[in-house]
Design an enzyme around this catalytic site. Structure first.
Site, PDB file in Angstrom:
ATOM      1  N   ASN A   1       0.790  -1.357  -0.079  1.00  0.00           N
ATOM      2  CA  ASN A   1       0.018  -0.129   0.129  1.00  0.00           C
ATOM      3  C   ASN A   1       0.890   1.149  -0.014  1.00  0.00           C
ATOM      4  OD1 ASN A   1      -2.134   2.140   0.608  1.00  0.00           O
ATOM      5  ND2 ASN A   1      -3.138   0.278   1.529  1.00  0.00           N
TER       6      ASN A   1
ATOM      7  N   HIS B   1     -11.159  -5.023  -3.911  1.00  0.00           N
ATOM      8  CA  HIS B   1      -9.761  -5.208  -3.052  1.00  0.00           C
ATOM      9  C   HIS B   1     -10.098  -5.495  -1.782  1.00  0.00           C
ATOM     10  CE1 HIS B   1     -10.388  -1.032  -3.185  1.00  0.00           C
ATOM     11  NE2 HIS B   1      -9.761  -0.720  -2.119  1.00  0.00           N
TER      12      HIS B   1
ATOM     13  N   GLN C   1     -16.001   2.615  -1.133  1.00  0.00           N
ATOM     14  CA  GLN C   1     -15.141   2.288  -2.148  1.00  0.00           C
ATOM     15  C   GLN C   1     -14.519   3.199  -3.039  1.00  0.00           C
ATOM     16  OE1 GLN C   1     -16.770  -0.502  -5.089  1.00  0.00           O
ATOM     17  NE2 GLN C   1     -14.841  -1.325  -5.618  1.00  0.00           N
ATOM     18  N   THR C   2     -13.701   3.672  -2.981  1.00  0.00           N
ATOM     19  CA  THR C   2     -13.038   4.806  -3.677  1.00  0.00           C
ATOM     20  C   THR C   2     -12.300   4.363  -5.087  1.00  0.00           C
ATOM     21  OG1 THR C   2     -11.098   5.051  -2.571  1.00  0.00           O
ATOM     22  CG2 THR C   2     -12.941   6.571  -1.930  1.00  0.00           C
TER      23      THR C   2
END
Length: 149
Positions: free
Chosen positions: A27, A96, A90-91
């Site tokens: 990340n 995921h 969710q963006t």
């Protein structure tokens, strides 16, 4: 070969696991050390649109990755999280799973991790100045990749 993650192209250097139908990456702005993502290879926006084979592969990969990051980052527990759709937070329009190694006392309130994830994913708070360097992410991916060879 780059990997598609919603609107993003992911460099192979930050991917540490590729299965038949999924991939795992470090990340760029982790909430806790070892916060990683597992995604289907096919760019699919919603969980309901995944095939049974993709779902099985995604969660088998998430299980393997969770075991590794918990060990590597000296965690004692794991948080798995998925935001499925805009109202869920969710963006990135690509399924995921967030995997976060946890330790005692890492958050004052245990569920505060979900607030941190919500803020982490907000595009209006996502400035490149907050991202880790490509070198740092590649080094972490290389260290994790060893567990899967």
């Amino acid at each position: 070969m780059s990997f598609r993650f919603g609107q993003h192209l992911i460099k192979p250097s930050v991917v540490f696991l590729k299965t038949e139908l999924s991939f795992a990456l470090v990340n760029r702005k982790p909430v806790v050390p070892g916060h990683v993502l597992v995604c289907p290879l096919r760019p699919v926006e919603r969980f309901r649109d995944m095939s049974p084979e993709e779902v099985a592969d995604l969660f088998q990969a998430a299980q393997r990755v969770g075991t590794v990051v918990e060990k590597h980052f000296q965690g004692t527990s794991l948080t798995f999280s998925m935001q499925d759709g805009p109202e869920a937070g969710q963006t990135v329009k690509h399924v995921h799973v967030h995997i976060l190694p946890r330790k005692a006392g890492d958050f004052h309130r245990n569920d505060s991790i979900y607030d941190a994830l919500e803020k982490h994913d907000r595009e209006d708070k996502d400035s490149p100045a907050l991202w880790r360097s490509e070198e740092e992410m590649a080094a972490e991916a290389a260290a994790l990749r060893v567990y899967f060879q």
